[in-house]
Design a protein around this motif. Structure first.
Motif, PDB file in Angstrom:
ATOM      1  N   MET A 176       8.674   0.264  -0.222  1.00  0.00           N
ATOM      2  CA  MET A 176       8.114   1.307   0.605  1.00  0.00           C
ATOM      3  C   MET A 176       6.612   1.459   0.329  1.00  0.00           C
ATOM      4  O   MET A 176       5.858   1.755   1.249  1.00  0.00           O
ATOM      5  CB  MET A 176       8.842   2.613   0.331  1.00  0.00           C
ATOM      6  N   ARG A 177       6.202   1.263  -0.903  1.00  0.00           N
ATOM      7  CA  ARG A 177       4.763   1.348  -1.204  1.00  0.00           C
ATOM      8  C   ARG A 177       3.998   0.284  -0.434  1.00  0.00           C
ATOM      9  O   ARG A 177       2.899   0.538   0.056  1.00  0.00           O
ATOM     10  CB  ARG A 177       4.537   1.196  -2.705  1.00  0.00           C
ATOM     11  N   LEU A 178       4.570  -0.914  -0.337  1.00  0.00           N
ATOM     12  CA  LEU A 178       3.923  -1.991   0.411  1.00  0.00           C
ATOM     13  C   LEU A 178       3.823  -1.621   1.889  1.00  0.00           C
ATOM     14  O   LEU A 178       2.790  -1.843   2.520  1.00  0.00           O
ATOM     15  CB  LEU A 178       4.680  -3.307   0.230  1.00  0.00           C
ATOM     16  N   ASP A 179       4.880  -1.034   2.452  1.00  0.00           N
ATOM     17  CA  ASP A 179       4.857  -0.593   3.852  1.00  0.00           C
ATOM     18  C   ASP A 179       3.732   0.407   4.095  1.00  0.00           C
ATOM     19  O   ASP A 179       2.996   0.312   5.070  1.00  0.00           O
ATOM     20  CB  ASP A 179       6.185   0.056   4.242  1.00  0.00           C
ATOM     21  N   VAL A 180       3.622   1.370   3.197  1.00  0.00           N
ATOM     22  CA  VAL A 180       2.582   2.397   3.339  1.00  0.00           C
ATOM     23  C   VAL A 180       1.200   1.763   3.224  1.00  0.00           C
ATOM     24  O   VAL A 180       0.302   2.063   4.021  1.00  0.00           O
ATOM     25  CB  VAL A 180       2.768   3.516   2.285  1.00  0.00           C
ATOM     26  N   LEU A 181       1.027   0.877   2.265  1.00  0.00           N
ATOM     27  CA  LEU A 181      -0.273   0.236   2.066  1.00  0.00           C
ATOM     28  C   LEU A 181      -0.655  -0.605   3.285  1.00  0.00           C
ATOM     29  O   LEU A 181      -1.790  -0.525   3.771  1.00  0.00           O
ATOM     30  CB  LEU A 181      -0.253  -0.636   0.805  1.00  0.00           C
ATOM     31  N   VAL A 182       0.274  -1.379   3.815  1.00  0.00           N
ATOM     32  CA  VAL A 182      -0.009  -2.218   4.985  1.00  0.00           C
ATOM     33  C   VAL A 182      -0.291  -1.338   6.204  1.00  0.00           C
ATOM     34  O   VAL A 182      -1.240  -1.593   6.951  1.00  0.00           O
ATOM     35  CB  VAL A 182       1.150  -3.207   5.258  1.00  0.00           C
TER      36      VAL A 182
END
Length: 174
Positions: A1-7
């Motif tokens: 989920m952190r990657l989703d938010v960052l992207v």
């Protein structure tokens, strides 16, 4: 989920900055400033001046879709958010499903009506965007503070990021 938010954050930032650069490079030399009810037609000039008159129709359709999706998302989310706030403040019993549902329905009609009435009074889309943007910025700061507090007080130690990264009892090792 952190990657989703960052992207998502990166894509949104790049797209927004691109829009600003295009607007500045096309509109500024012509002295065009989006004001009043001419905001959409002025912004459309970014594309019609470079791509031709056909781009105005595409821009207007895209603007409509973007604004509609925003209204639908906010129209669905804000009544739920505010009914939760009213529950926390003790105005309604949030755990009573019928009372919560009634509150959501009332707010689902009241909030868009308030938006429409605000436009009829203010009659400046740019000013309304500035007011909404400022209110959102203040609200987002409150959300960050609340999430940070909840992260420190309500999240079980085994689910905290420092526990996952460093493995152990939630303390960072040097």
């Amino acid at each position: 989920m952190r990657l989703d938010v960052l992207v998502s954050w990166a894509v949104t930032t790049v797209c927004t900055l691109s829009f600003f650069v295009i607007g500045a490079s096309v509109l500024h030399p012509q002295g065009l400033v989006p004001t009043g009810n001419e905001v959409i037609s002025t912004l459309a000039r970014m594309y019609t001046d470079t791509l031709g008159p056909w781009a105005e129709r595409l821009f207007v359709v895209a603007a409509f879709v973007i604004l509609l999706s925003t209204v639908l998302a906010v129209g669905a989310g804000d009544p739920r958010l505010w009914s939760n706030v009213l529950g926390i403040l003790g105005v309604i019993d949030f755990y009573d499903a019928r009372q919560r549902q009634r509150c959501i329905r009332v707010l689902s009609a009241a909030i868009p009506s308030l938006w429409a009435a605000s436009y009829l009074v203010i009659q400046s889309p740019v000013l309304m965007l500035q007011i909404g943007g400022t209110a959102s910025a203040i609200f987002l700061v409150a959300i960050v503070v609340a999430v940070w507090r909840l992260r420190l007080t309500e999240v079980a130690p085994e689910f905290r990021r420092d526990h996952l990264v460093h493995g152990g009892g939630g303390t960072r090792t040097q």
